[in-house]
Write a protein that holds these residues in place. Structure first.
Motif, PDB file in Angstrom:
ATOM      1  N   ARG A 167       5.139   1.935  -1.077  1.00  0.00           N
ATOM      2  CA  ARG A 167       6.065   2.777  -1.194  1.00  0.00           C
ATOM      3  C   ARG A 167       6.566   3.215  -0.439  1.00  0.00           C
ATOM      4  NH1 ARG A 167       0.258   7.048  -1.078  1.00  0.00           N
ATOM      5  NH2 ARG A 167      -0.384   4.434   0.189  1.00  0.00           N
ATOM      6  N   LEU A 168       6.832   2.440   1.072  1.00  0.00           N
ATOM      7  CA  LEU A 168       8.135   2.115   2.013  1.00  0.00           C
ATOM      8  C   LEU A 168       9.318   2.397   1.164  1.00  0.00           C
ATOM      9  CD1 LEU A 168       8.819   3.375   4.569  1.00  0.00           C
ATOM     10  CD2 LEU A 168       8.870   1.018   5.375  1.00  0.00           C
ATOM     11  N   GLU A 169       9.213   1.586   0.280  1.00  0.00           N
ATOM     12  CA  GLU A 169      10.699   1.105  -0.281  1.00  0.00           C
ATOM     13  C   GLU A 169      11.003   1.705  -2.128  1.00  0.00           C
ATOM     14  OE1 GLU A 169      10.292  -3.855   0.024  1.00  0.00           O
ATOM     15  OE2 GLU A 169       8.498  -3.423  -1.366  1.00  0.00           O
ATOM     16  N   VAL A 170       9.442   1.930  -1.828  1.00  0.00           N
ATOM     17  CA  VAL A 170       9.919   3.282  -3.522  1.00  0.00           C
ATOM     18  C   VAL A 170      10.653   4.255  -2.796  1.00  0.00           C
ATOM     19  CG1 VAL A 170       8.952   4.901  -4.869  1.00  0.00           C
ATOM     20  CG2 VAL A 170       8.163   2.673  -4.722  1.00  0.00           C
ATOM     21  N   ALA A 171      10.071   5.072  -1.952  1.00  0.00           N
ATOM     22  CA  ALA A 171      10.857   6.085  -0.654  1.00  0.00           C
ATOM     23  C   ALA A 171      12.329   5.832  -1.037  1.00  0.00           C
ATOM     24  CB  ALA A 171       9.627   6.976   0.153  1.00  0.00           C
ATOM     25  N   ARG A 172      12.595   4.805  -0.207  1.00  0.00           N
ATOM     26  CA  ARG A 172      14.224   4.833   0.361  1.00  0.00           C
ATOM     27  C   ARG A 172      14.516   4.818  -0.631  1.00  0.00           C
ATOM     28  NH1 ARG A 172      13.547   0.108   2.758  1.00  0.00           N
ATOM     29  NH2 ARG A 172      12.656   1.196   5.167  1.00  0.00           N
ATOM     30  N   GLY A 173      14.112   4.099  -2.184  1.00  0.00           N
ATOM     31  CA  GLY A 173      14.843   4.223  -3.340  1.00  0.00           C
ATOM     32  C   GLY A 173      15.129   6.016  -3.550  1.00  0.00           C
ATOM     33  N   LEU A 174      14.142   6.831  -3.429  1.00  0.00           N
ATOM     34  CA  LEU A 174      14.166   8.247  -3.656  1.00  0.00           C
ATOM     35  C   LEU A 174      14.914   9.003  -2.861  1.00  0.00           C
ATOM     36  CD1 LEU A 174      10.903   8.574  -4.839  1.00  0.00           C
ATOM     37  CD2 LEU A 174      12.174   8.478  -6.271  1.00  0.00           C
ATOM     38  N   GLY A 175      15.637   7.873  -2.094  1.00  0.00           N
ATOM     39  CA  GLY A 175      16.380   9.134  -0.958  1.00  0.00           C
ATOM     40  C   GLY A 175      15.615   9.094   0.044  1.00  0.00           C
ATOM     41  N   ILE A 176      13.757   9.380   0.512  1.00  0.00           N
ATOM     42  CA  ILE A 176      13.144   9.622   1.350  1.00  0.00           C
ATOM     43  C   ILE A 176      13.095   8.332   2.728  1.00  0.00           C
ATOM     44  CG2 ILE A 176      11.236  10.778   2.311  1.00  0.00           C
ATOM     45  CD1 ILE A 176      11.556  11.662  -0.970  1.00  0.00           C
ATOM     46  N   ARG A 177      13.835   8.105   4.238  1.00  0.00           N
ATOM     47  CA  ARG A 177      14.014   7.314   4.750  1.00  0.00           C
ATOM     48  C   ARG A 177      12.480   7.434   5.567  1.00  0.00           C
ATOM     49  NH1 ARG A 177      18.051   3.750   4.251  1.00  0.00           N
ATOM     50  NH2 ARG A 177      17.689   2.664   6.041  1.00  0.00           N
ATOM     51  N   PHE A 178      11.232   6.496   5.953  1.00  0.00           N
ATOM     52  CA  PHE A 178      10.375   7.343   6.522  1.00  0.00           C
ATOM     53  C   PHE A 178      10.601   6.838   7.824  1.00  0.00           C
ATOM     54  CE2 PHE A 178       8.366   8.936   2.823  1.00  0.00           C
ATOM     55  CZ  PHE A 178       8.029  10.259   2.682  1.00  0.00           C
ATOM     56  N   ASP A 179       9.811   7.016   9.022  1.00  0.00           N
ATOM     57  CA  ASP A 179       9.755   6.392  10.387  1.00  0.00           C
ATOM     58  C   ASP A 179       8.208   6.301  10.002  1.00  0.00           C
ATOM     59  OD1 ASP A 179      12.254   7.131  11.692  1.00  0.00           O
ATOM     60  OD2 ASP A 179      12.101   8.378  12.624  1.00  0.00           O
ATOM     61  N   ILE A 180       7.666   5.399  10.853  1.00  0.00           N
ATOM     62  CA  ILE A 180       6.272   5.260  10.621  1.00  0.00           C
ATOM     63  C   ILE A 180       5.605   5.856  11.703  1.00  0.00           C
ATOM     64  CG2 ILE A 180       4.623   3.673  10.861  1.00  0.00           C
ATOM     65  CD1 ILE A 180       6.510   3.213   8.122  1.00  0.00           C
ATOM     66  N   ALA A 181       4.280   6.579  11.961  1.00  0.00           N
ATOM     67  CA  ALA A 181       3.915   7.293  13.427  1.00  0.00           C
ATOM     68  C   ALA A 181       2.895   6.052  13.557  1.00  0.00           C
ATOM     69  CB  ALA A 181       2.379   8.381  12.315  1.00  0.00           C
ATOM     70  N   PRO A 182       2.540   5.653  14.644  1.00  0.00           N
ATOM     71  CA  PRO A 182       2.076   4.603  15.564  1.00  0.00           C
ATOM     72  C   PRO A 182       0.595   4.880  14.942  1.00  0.00           C
ATOM     73  CG  PRO A 182       2.898   6.980  16.969  1.00  0.00           C
ATOM     74  CD  PRO A 182       3.175   6.521  15.456  1.00  0.00           C
ATOM     75  N   ASN A 183       0.192   3.659  14.703  1.00  0.00           N
ATOM     76  CA  ASN A 183      -1.581   3.632  14.352  1.00  0.00           C
ATOM     77  C   ASN A 183      -2.207   3.370  14.985  1.00  0.00           C
ATOM     78  OD1 ASN A 183      -3.690   2.316  12.819  1.00  0.00           O
ATOM     79  ND2 ASN A 183      -3.608   0.664  12.678  1.00  0.00           N
ATOM     80  N   ILE A 184      -3.214   4.664  16.030  1.00  0.00           N
ATOM     81  CA  ILE A 184      -3.491   4.557  17.043  1.00  0.00           C
ATOM     82  C   ILE A 184      -5.082   5.525  16.487  1.00  0.00           C
ATOM     83  CG2 ILE A 184      -1.747   5.565  18.929  1.00  0.00           C
ATOM     84  CD1 ILE A 184      -2.506   7.898  18.929  1.00  0.00           C
ATOM     85  N   PRO A 185      -5.775   4.523  17.387  1.00  0.00           N
ATOM     86  CA  PRO A 185      -7.537   5.299  16.947  1.00  0.00           C
ATOM     87  C   PRO A 185      -6.949   6.900  16.888  1.00  0.00           C
ATOM     88  CG  PRO A 185      -7.493   4.460  19.046  1.00  0.00           C
ATOM     89  CD  PRO A 185      -5.863   5.066  19.095  1.00  0.00           C
ATOM     90  N   ILE A 186      -7.838   6.841  15.646  1.00  0.00           N
ATOM     91  CA  ILE A 186      -8.292   8.885  15.536  1.00  0.00           C
ATOM     92  C   ILE A 186      -8.684   9.812  16.412  1.00  0.00           C
ATOM     93  CG2 ILE A 186     -10.315   8.449  14.890  1.00  0.00           C
ATOM     94  CD1 ILE A 186      -9.531  10.484  11.723  1.00  0.00           C
TER      95      ILE A 186
END
Length: 428
Positions: free
Chosen positions: A318-337
């Motif tokens: 979905r990161l690649e799909v979003a980029r194709g739609l013009g949305i470039r995401f930063d990824i939140a760190p995967n930390i304990p909930i």
């Protein structure tokens, strides 16, 4: 008839004679609201002249409807007797009556299961544990062409959907609204109430037996912080500042909801939460259009770490799909909930929320809570996963994933009803 099994108590009989097309009943625990509600549906289904009458019982969770209500529905219909009113379909939790009527059980956690149907009568049970949009967006339209009725029944859990519907009903003379407190009904004897009052906290007792909407929500993570935000005037009108970028934080659902918060970092280390959006069952192209339609000047878009996972059907993430739609995401760190929850707690005192555009998200923040183990009489270590989870997860990703270069220290917290964001220009 099945109704021989159900003999209404005094207050239940009062309700049955007072019901309007739309009715709200706020009842203490052990009032008998489940028996009342099931029998309202059975009576309507069995006595209607319409051969295609449709009724629904909606609980907060589908599993809850099956556990609490399904056997009761069968019992009151007389299952196992020659006079049984209906045929029961276990896999669909559906009762088909001999006259063509049908009652079906649903869970509010899956709004899509309720879309596209028509209804003649619907009963919402434990409304305080549901998002209000189940009523306004899904069920109310389903009643329109048939002029169907609805009953809302519940015990308070803070100021949520039940509270809002209760307040609206009290102002609308066409609705029926009634509250039944344990101190008034005498259904539970005084010795038992006195014992409960000794064993429960005052807030719990007031909520469960005296129908208090102001008592704290049991196990809520952010209840006190949201209460402080309300008291300090930080849940108000918060305008969009066109000179600053709007950052977004997302929780991306596949078959369930996707949630997006729209945030502006303001001078002095405060955050203006100007907007919120949530939808269910839509592709990323839908959300890209929502961003375009809002026409904000965007800054950082934050997504959860699992956006990198490739889907089996397309082989793309979905990161690649979003980029194709013009949305470039930063990824939140995967930390304990739990660390993420603590980050939200740290962030909330610096946040101002627009009370109208963020209404659904605010409701989730207020009601996000720890699970409670009734057998162990203790709270679990993990939160309940329900309708509140998507909005809170998205907010959590903002709390752990957003970094503002050069941000100064957060200002001291004060009792303040002045809104520094209220004079800014709205987006045209």
């Amino acid at each position: 008839m099945s109704h021989n099994l159900y003999i209404p108590r005094k207050h239940q009989a009062e309700i049955e004679t007072g019901l309007a097309r739309f009715s709200v009943l706020v009842c203490h625990r052990r009032f008998g609201k489940t028996a009342l509600s099931i029998n309202q549906l059975i009576r309507a289904a069995s006595e209607t002249d319409r051969p295609d009458w449709r009724g629904a019982y909606i609980a907060p969770l589908y599993k809850q409807a099956k556990t609490v209500v399904w056997d009761e529905l069968k019992r009151y219909c007389g299952v196992g007797t020659e006079e049984c009113l209906a045929k029961f379909h276990e896999t669909e939790l559906r009762a088909d009556f001999k006259n063509g009527s049908r009652i079906r059980l649903f869970g509010a956690e899956n709004p899509d299961s309720l879309r596209g149907i028509y209804l003649d009568g619907v009963l919402f049970d434990e409304v305080a544990q549901m998002p209000k949009r189940i009523w306004t967006e899904v069920i109310r339209p389903a009643l329109s062409d048939r002029k169907g009725w609805a009953i809302f029944i519940g015990t308070p859990r803070g100021k949520n959907a039940l509270y809002e519907i209760w307040e609206e009903a009290r102002r609308d003379p066409s609705w029926f609204a009634a509250m039944y407190r344990a101190s008034d009904t005498n259904i539970i004897d005084q010795d038992e109430l006195a014992a409960a009052a000794r064993e429960m906290s005052p807030e719990e007792y007031e909520q469960e037996f005296e129908c208090s909407f102001s008592a704290a929500i049991r196990g809520a993570y952010f209840g006190n912080l949201m209460g402080e935000a309300d008291k300090e005037g930080r849940i108000t009108e918060v305008s969009h500042d066109p000179s600053l970028p709007v950052h977004t934080a997302w929780d991306l659902g596949m078959s369930d909801s996707t949630s997006i918060w729209f945030v502006q970092a303001r001078p002095g280390g405060t955050y203006a939460i100007i907007d919120y959006y949530e939808a269910c069952g839509e592709g990323l192209d839908h959300y890209a259009k929502i961003l375009d339609d809002k026409a904000y000047k965007y800054g950082i878009h934050i997504a959860p770490h699992d956006i990198r996972v490739r889907e089996l059907g397309t082989g793309k993430s979905r990161l690649e799909v979003a980029r194709g739609l013009g949305i470039r995401f930063d990824i939140a760190p995967n930390i304990p909930i739990q660390d993420g929850i603590n980050a939200v707690r740290t962030l909330l005192p610096s946040c101002w929320f627009d009370m109208t555009r963020c209404e659904a998200g605010l409701e989730s923040l207020r009601h996000y809570r720890r699970s409670f183990n009734e057998r162990m009489n203790d709270f679990g270590v993990r939160p309940v996963h329900d309708w509140t989870s998507h909005a809170v997860d998205a907010f959590r990703y903002f709390a752990v994933g957003f970094r503002q270069p050069g941000a100064g220290p957060r200002p001291p917290r004060t009792e303040n009803t002045y809104n520094p964001f209220g004079r800014l220009h709205e987006r045209s």
